[in-house]
Scaffold this active site. Structure first.
Site, PDB file in Angstrom:
ATOM      1  N   CYS A   1      29.650  57.387  65.392  1.00  0.00           N
ATOM      2  CA  CYS A   1      30.743  57.219  66.350  1.00  0.00           C
ATOM      3  C   CYS A   1      31.308  58.585  66.758  1.00  0.00           C
ATOM      4  O   CYS A   1      30.607  59.373  67.368  1.00  0.00           O
ATOM      5  CB  CYS A   1      31.798  56.281  65.764  1.00  0.00           C
ATOM      6  SG  CYS A   1      32.931  55.682  67.025  1.00  0.00           S
ATOM      7  N   TYR A   2      32.548  58.894  66.390  1.00  0.00           N
ATOM      8  CA  TYR A   2      33.091  60.217  66.740  1.00  0.00           C
ATOM      9  C   TYR A   2      32.181  61.312  66.181  1.00  0.00           C
ATOM     10  O   TYR A   2      31.979  62.352  66.818  1.00  0.00           O
ATOM     11  CB  TYR A   2      34.516  60.345  66.191  1.00  0.00           C
ATOM     12  CG  TYR A   2      35.146  61.703  66.443  1.00  0.00           C
ATOM     13  CD1 TYR A   2      35.684  62.028  67.685  1.00  0.00           C
ATOM     14  CD2 TYR A   2      35.179  62.670  65.440  1.00  0.00           C
ATOM     15  CE1 TYR A   2      36.231  63.281  67.929  1.00  0.00           C
ATOM     16  CE2 TYR A   2      35.724  63.928  65.667  1.00  0.00           C
ATOM     17  CZ  TYR A   2      36.252  64.228  66.907  1.00  0.00           C
ATOM     18  OH  TYR A   2      36.796  65.463  67.143  1.00  0.00           O
TER      19      TYR A   2
ATOM     20  N   SER B   1      48.048  47.455  32.271  1.00  0.00           N
ATOM     21  CA  SER B   1      48.714  46.209  32.670  1.00  0.00           C
ATOM     22  C   SER B   1      47.914  45.004  32.207  1.00  0.00           C
ATOM     23  O   SER B   1      48.376  43.877  32.290  1.00  0.00           O
ATOM     24  CB  SER B   1      48.852  46.162  34.193  1.00  0.00           C
ATOM     25  OG  SER B   1      47.577  45.939  34.763  1.00  0.00           O
ATOM     26  N   GLY B   2      46.671  45.247  31.764  1.00  0.00           N
ATOM     27  CA  GLY B   2      45.811  44.131  31.380  1.00  0.00           C
ATOM     28  C   GLY B   2      44.991  43.629  32.553  1.00  0.00           C
ATOM     29  O   GLY B   2      44.098  42.805  32.387  1.00  0.00           O
ATOM     30  N   GLY B   3      45.267  44.142  33.765  1.00  0.00           N
ATOM     31  CA  GLY B   3      44.459  43.783  34.926  1.00  0.00           C
ATOM     32  C   GLY B   3      43.108  44.502  34.851  1.00  0.00           C
ATOM     33  O   GLY B   3      42.901  45.363  33.993  1.00  0.00           O
ATOM     34  N   VAL B   4      42.212  44.142  35.788  1.00  0.00           N
ATOM     35  CA  VAL B   4      40.862  44.700  35.743  1.00  0.00           C
ATOM     36  C   VAL B   4      40.898  46.231  35.827  1.00  0.00           C
ATOM     37  O   VAL B   4      40.286  46.933  35.012  1.00  0.00           O
ATOM     38  CB  VAL B   4      40.001  44.161  36.920  1.00  0.00           C
ATOM     39  CG1 VAL B   4      38.607  44.735  36.880  1.00  0.00           C
ATOM     40  CG2 VAL B   4      39.974  42.650  36.905  1.00  0.00           C
ATOM     41  N   ASP B   5      41.663  46.749  36.805  1.00  0.00           N
ATOM     42  CA  ASP B   5      41.598  48.189  37.065  1.00  0.00           C
ATOM     43  C   ASP B   5      42.114  48.997  35.883  1.00  0.00           C
ATOM     44  O   ASP B   5      41.468  49.935  35.422  1.00  0.00           O
ATOM     45  CB  ASP B   5      42.411  48.540  38.324  1.00  0.00           C
ATOM     46  CG  ASP B   5      42.016  47.685  39.510  1.00  0.00           C
ATOM     47  OD1 ASP B   5      40.889  47.160  39.485  1.00  0.00           O
ATOM     48  OD2 ASP B   5      42.823  47.544  40.443  1.00  0.00           O
ATOM     49  N   SER B   6      43.297  48.642  35.391  1.00  0.00           N
ATOM     50  CA  SER B   6      43.839  49.478  34.309  1.00  0.00           C
ATOM     51  C   SER B   6      43.061  49.245  33.021  1.00  0.00           C
ATOM     52  O   SER B   6      42.932  50.154  32.198  1.00  0.00           O
ATOM     53  CB  SER B   6      45.338  49.259  34.114  1.00  0.00           C
ATOM     54  OG  SER B   6      45.611  47.957  33.707  1.00  0.00           O
ATOM     55  N   SER B   7      42.500  48.044  32.826  1.00  0.00           N
ATOM     56  CA  SER B   7      41.688  47.822  31.624  1.00  0.00           C
ATOM     57  C   SER B   7      40.439  48.696  31.659  1.00  0.00           C
ATOM     58  O   SER B   7      40.063  49.313  30.662  1.00  0.00           O
ATOM     59  CB  SER B   7      41.254  46.360  31.513  1.00  0.00           C
ATOM     60  OG  SER B   7      42.384  45.534  31.436  1.00  0.00           O
TER      61      SER B   7
ATOM     62  N   LYS C   1      36.975  47.402  44.549  1.00  0.00           N
ATOM     63  CA  LYS C   1      37.175  46.474  43.432  1.00  0.00           C
ATOM     64  C   LYS C   1      35.865  46.049  42.760  1.00  0.00           C
ATOM     65  O   LYS C   1      35.755  46.049  41.537  1.00  0.00           O
ATOM     66  CB  LYS C   1      37.902  45.226  43.959  1.00  0.00           C
ATOM     67  CG  LYS C   1      38.433  44.348  42.884  1.00  0.00           C
ATOM     68  CD  LYS C   1      39.768  44.866  42.478  1.00  0.00           C
ATOM     69  CE  LYS C   1      40.366  44.222  41.299  1.00  0.00           C
ATOM     70  NZ  LYS C   1      41.685  44.835  41.022  1.00  0.00           N
TER      71      LYS C   1
ATOM     72  N   GLY D   1      36.226  58.736  64.013  1.00  0.00           N
ATOM     73  CA  GLY D   1      37.573  59.293  64.026  1.00  0.00           C
ATOM     74  C   GLY D   1      38.260  58.901  65.310  1.00  0.00           C
ATOM     75  O   GLY D   1      37.590  58.498  66.272  1.00  0.00           O
TER      76      GLY D   1
ATOM     77  N   HIS E   1      28.814  51.679  64.319  1.00  0.00           N
ATOM     78  CA  HIS E   1      29.127  51.910  62.907  1.00  0.00           C
ATOM     79  C   HIS E   1      28.154  51.136  62.006  1.00  0.00           C
ATOM     80  O   HIS E   1      28.352  49.949  61.757  1.00  0.00           O
ATOM     81  CB  HIS E   1      30.547  51.409  62.603  1.00  0.00           C
ATOM     82  CG  HIS E   1      31.608  52.261  63.219  1.00  0.00           C
ATOM     83  ND1 HIS E   1      32.186  53.317  62.567  1.00  0.00           N
ATOM     84  CD2 HIS E   1      32.194  52.211  64.444  1.00  0.00           C
ATOM     85  CE1 HIS E   1      33.078  53.886  63.347  1.00  0.00           C
ATOM     86  NE2 HIS E   1      33.102  53.232  64.494  1.00  0.00           N
TER      87      HIS E   1
ATOM     88  N   GLU F   1      28.016  51.252  58.901  1.00  0.00           N
ATOM     89  CA  GLU F   1      28.620  50.983  57.591  1.00  0.00           C
ATOM     90  C   GLU F   1      29.396  49.672  57.526  1.00  0.00           C
ATOM     91  O   GLU F   1      29.660  49.175  56.438  1.00  0.00           O
ATOM     92  CB  GLU F   1      29.529  52.150  57.176  1.00  0.00           C
ATOM     93  CG  GLU F   1      30.841  52.288  57.941  1.00  0.00           C
ATOM     94  CD  GLU F   1      30.712  53.012  59.295  1.00  0.00           C
ATOM     95  OE1 GLU F   1      29.590  53.101  59.822  1.00  0.00           O
ATOM     96  OE2 GLU F   1      31.744  53.457  59.825  1.00  0.00           O
TER      97      GLU F   1
HETATM   98  P1  XMP Z   1      47.434  43.103  50.010  1.00  0.00           P
HETATM   99  O1  XMP Z   1      48.638  42.271  49.695  1.00  0.00           O
HETATM  100  O2  XMP Z   1      47.818  44.499  50.400  1.00  0.00           O
HETATM  101  O3  XMP Z   1      46.646  43.235  48.647  1.00  0.00           O
HETATM  102  O4  XMP Z   1      46.524  42.469  50.979  1.00  0.00           O
HETATM  103  C1  XMP Z   1      45.324  43.728  48.536  1.00  0.00           C
HETATM  104  C2  XMP Z   1      44.958  43.678  47.077  1.00  0.00           C
HETATM  105  O5  XMP Z   1      45.741  44.631  46.363  1.00  0.00           O
HETATM  106  C3  XMP Z   1      46.533  43.988  45.380  1.00  0.00           C
HETATM  107  N1  XMP Z   1      47.831  44.663  45.394  1.00  0.00           N
HETATM  108  C4  XMP Z   1      48.181  45.591  44.501  1.00  0.00           C
HETATM  109  N2  XMP Z   1      47.530  46.073  43.432  1.00  0.00           N
HETATM  110  N3  XMP Z   1      49.372  47.463  42.964  1.00  0.00           N
HETATM  111  C5  XMP Z   1      48.145  47.009  42.661  1.00  0.00           C
HETATM  112  O6  XMP Z   1      47.601  47.444  41.642  1.00  0.00           O
HETATM  113  C6  XMP Z   1      50.076  47.015  44.037  1.00  0.00           C
HETATM  114  O7  XMP Z   1      51.196  47.444  44.293  1.00  0.00           O
HETATM  115  C7  XMP Z   1      49.449  46.028  44.830  1.00  0.00           C
HETATM  116  N4  XMP Z   1      49.859  45.368  45.952  1.00  0.00           N
HETATM  117  C8  XMP Z   1      48.818  44.520  46.272  1.00  0.00           C
HETATM  118  C9  XMP Z   1      46.627  42.547  45.801  1.00  0.00           C
HETATM  119  O8  XMP Z   1      46.869  41.690  44.703  1.00  0.00           O
HETATM  120  C10 XMP Z   1      45.265  42.339  46.418  1.00  0.00           C
HETATM  121  O9  XMP Z   1      44.292  42.120  45.445  1.00  0.00           O
END
Ligand code: XMP
Length: 513
Positions: A82-83, A223-229, A369, A55, A169, A171
């Protein structure tokens, strides 16, 4: 489901979730709690171990965060980092002062390898230090188990009471044998057996979602991206057809992406889902007209998204929950942790204050991720979807510097499609964590077919990273870059220059805005 648990008490350090993640890497479930958590709650959780984070404070100042001393009487092993090490020393009668010499960065620490925490570690081992205060004197009953030339108590312990501390640290990856030390703590000291795997997280989360949602209706922002899928498939497993996935094509997607997402999640896709596609390109372009400032663009896109969802929710009727695929780096970089706001990530800081749903469910909020990808594999999502590179919620809106127009979207989509094709042709797509084309706001003079041109410069970005919190520029062979450049200037109207971005993160970020 009862399982072993280690808890991390957060004293405001930047690595709090990272500690939790490193413990999970040891197959021990771990979660972060505020340092003020009541002792009774800790008793109820019955953790096998407790870790205090670092911290930014000085423990001897009045307003600095310290926990209750009772914690040391619980009979649960504690590791202070650390802290957190200084908190332990201070509360137990040691002395903490401003160090005559602060240490920052990789530092060789001499550790006592006879001790359980350092079992299997080299006696002189490189550790990551970041401190201006230090433990001048360990509390009575503690042995000093590590030191550097300027830090007399780089590690200390009182094994009879189950108390351990490191000024460095373990970690962070810069601590060469940090993972070994954490593994020693959870296995040799806390006596964990390692019963946690991603499948338990997935199962537990699905169960929790079921209990929370009951027979309510849920809308998922897909959105079809990894996270939302991954979030959508998890929700579908939890609540089946009570879930409707809404996919908003905001006109800021990669080339052909809208159709690709529909092919997977739509009626002819691989999942039995309620899926709605909204084509809202014009609506977003109109809102973005004349807007140049990155944060303003992010907020507009985030807000418009929510408005579209709210409208869809009203059509469906009585929707209680909105699901989003927010992951941990989104939360941290949006400044919702204690760090400074870097960007309002769509999903998090980009949301308007007033959202017309009972609650937002973010099942991946604590994962990094690569952990999300692991969860996706556990859910049986096909590898080509799970290993997709990330794509930000605001999409090409933050890869077009300055004002967004339909024509600029066309340019960046075409350039990006060429870039992705050539990276795949060169067999580099698995080796690079994220790569894309962006449109700079710079126009410059060129010559084509004996004619003067005054067109845009496209920037190519490619990075390697594991956690997306830091990143290095990827070393793409020059011949590949040249081929992309050639194709982009020849095939994409409106571009006469291509540049390659060499910046790492920090000081840059991965996206341009
Ligand atoms: P940056 O540009 O901050 O991006 O270095 C780190 C990672 O996050 C993704 N990114 C986003 N993902 N909503 C998301 O779901 C966002 O608004 C957003 N902005 C950045 C970026 O593609 C990278 O993988």
């Amino acid at each position: 489901m009862s399982q072993e648990k280690v808890i991390v008490l957060d004293f405001g350090g930047q690595y709090n979730q990272l500690i939790a993640r490193r413990v999970r890497e040891c197959n021990v479930y771990c979660e972060v709690h505020p340092y003020q958590i009541p002792i009774q709650k800790i008793r109820e959780m019955n953790p096998k171990g407790i870790i205090f984070t670092g911290g930014p404070n000085s423990v001897y100042l009045e307003e600095s965060p310290v926990c209750s001393k009772e914690i040391f009487k619980l009979g649960i092993p504690v590791l202070g980092i650390c802290y957190g090490a200084q908190v332990m020393a201070y509360l137990l009668g040691g002395s903490v002062k401003t160090a005559p010499t602060s240490e920052y960065g990789k530092t060789e620490v001499t550790v006592d390898t006879d001790k359980a925490l350092f079992s299997g570690v080299a006696s002189d081992t490189v550790c990551w230090m970041s401190h201006t205060d230090y433990i001048e004197k360990a509390p009575d009953g503690f042995q000093i188990t590590g030191h550097t030339p300027v830090c007399p108590v780089a590690a200390m312990e009182c094994p009879q009471r189950g108390l351990y501390a490191t000024q460095f640290h373990p970690e962070v990856l810069h601590t060469a044998e940090g993972q070994k030390m954490l593994s020693n703590f959870v296995y040799k000291i806390c006596g964990c057996k390692g019963d946690w795997k991603m499948d338990s997280f997935v199962e537990k989360t699905i169960q929790e979602i079921r209990e929370k949602v009951g027979d309510g209706k849920v809308l998922c922002a897909l959105s079809g991206g990894v996270d939302s899928s991954v979030a959508a498939v998890m929700l579908a497993k939890a609540v089946g057809k009570q879930l409707t996935c809404v996919f908003v094509d905001h006109g800021l997607l990669r080339k052909n992406e809208g159709d690709e997402v529909e092919a997977v999640f739509g009626t002819k896709g691989i999942y039995d889902l309620n899926f709605i596609r909204i084509n809202a390109q014009d609506r977003f372009y109109k809102k973005l007209e004349g807007i140049e400032e990155p944060e303003a663009k992010r907020k507009i896109i985030g807000e418009e998204f929510i408005r579209v969802f709210e409208e869809e929710a009203k059509k469906i009727g009585a929707v209680d929950y909105l699901v989003q695929g927010t992951i941990y780096p989104d939360v941290i970089e949006s400044g919702l942790g204690k760090s400074a706001t870097i960007k309002s990530h769509h999903n998090v800081g980009g949301l308007p204050d007033c959202v017309d749903f009972r609650e937002i469910i973010e099942p991946l909020r604590l994962l990094f991720k690569d952990e999300v990808r692991q969860a996706g594999r556990e859910l049986g999502i096909p590898e080509y979807l799970v290993s997709r590179q990330p794509f930000p919620g605001p999409g090409l809106g933050i890869r077009i510097i300055g004002e967004v127009t339909a024509d600029k979207v066309r340019i960046v989509q075409d350039a990006d499609a060429i870039y992705r094709q050539e990276i795949a042709n060169a067999g580099l797509d698995k080796a690079i964590s994220q790569y894309f084309a962006a449109l700079t706001n710079m126009r410059s003079v060129g010559v084509m077919g004996d004619e003067r041109t005054y067109d845009y410069a496209v920037a190519l970005r490619a990075v390697t990273t594991t956690d997306f919190m830091t990143a290095e520029c990827a070393e793409i062979p020059f011949a590949v870059l040249q081929k992309v450049m050639n194709r982009v200037v020849n095939e994409v109207k409106g571009v006469n220059r291509v540049v390659y971005d060499l910046t790492s993160k920090p000081p840059g970020t991965i996206e341009f805005e």
